[in-house]
Design a protein around this motif. Structure first.
Motif, short mmCIF file in Angstrom:
data_model
loop_
_atom_site.label_atom_id
_atom_site.label_comp_id
_atom_site.label_asym_id
_atom_site.label_seq_id
_atom_site.Cartn_x
_atom_site.Cartn_y
_atom_site.Cartn_z
N TRP A 7 0.85 5.10 0.51
CA TRP A 7 0.02 6.55 0.89
C TRP A 7 1.12 7.48 0.80
O TRP A 7 2.34 7.57 0.78
N GLY A 27 1.23 -1.14 -0.19
CA GLY A 27 -0.11 -0.20 0.15
C GLY A 27 1.02 1.26 -0.35
O GLY A 27 1.76 1.55 0.79
N LYS A 37 3.22 -1.72 3.99
CA LYS A 37 2.57 -0.41 3.53
C LYS A 37 4.36 0.72 3.69
O LYS A 37 4.84 0.49 4.38
N TYR A 88 -4.54 0.82 0.84
CA TYR A 88 -3.98 0.49 1.89
C TYR A 88 -3.90 -0.03 3.04
O TYR A 88 -3.22 0.44 3.74
#
Length: 133
Positions: free
Chosen positions: A78, A76, A115, A109
């Motif tokens: 961000w 994921g 992540k 996510y």
């Protein structure tokens, strides 16, 4: 300002590896990396970086940056760009933000085992996110 960027507490405590370049390109190879630069390209291939389960944080700080992120979607992503001007192309969709933070969160996510949080702080940022698949 330069001394603060190099010796700030986040450079020593939060990130396992920091790199400094005035001009040039940087290929990110560590999951917890901080890049400090004047003008240049930062290439991040998430499939080539050994990611462990959990959240890994990366940071790019510079004057004029061109950040290129590639991923197959296994992790994921961000991304937050706090730049004066951000010109982003994310999976073929264009967005330009002036004096407004750019944010991208990949689909899935929250549920992803691995992540990556990428924070970009620069005067001018060109951002490209592409899929390896």
């Amino acid at each position: 300002l330069g001394g603060w960027l190099v010796f700030s507490p986040t450079a020593r405590d939060k990130f396992s590896f920091s790199r400094f370049r005035i001009l040039g390109d940087v290929d990110v190879r560590s999951p917890d990396e901080r890049v400090l630069m004047g003008i240049g390209d930062v290439k991040i291939d998430l499939d080539a970086i050994p990611l462990t389960p959990g959240v890994r944080e990366m940071k790019v700080t510079g004057l004029i940056t061109d950040v290129k992120v590639r991923s197959s979607g296994k992790a994921g992503i961000w991304i937050l760009s706090n730049s004066l001007l951000t010109d982003a192309n994310v999976l073929g969709e264009n967005e330009t933000d002036i004096l407004y933070p750019f944010e991208y969160i990949s689909e899935g996510y929250e549920g992803a085992e691995k992540k990556v949080k990428l924070q970009v702080e620069s005067l001018i940022c060109e951002m490209k996110v592409k899929s390896n698949s």
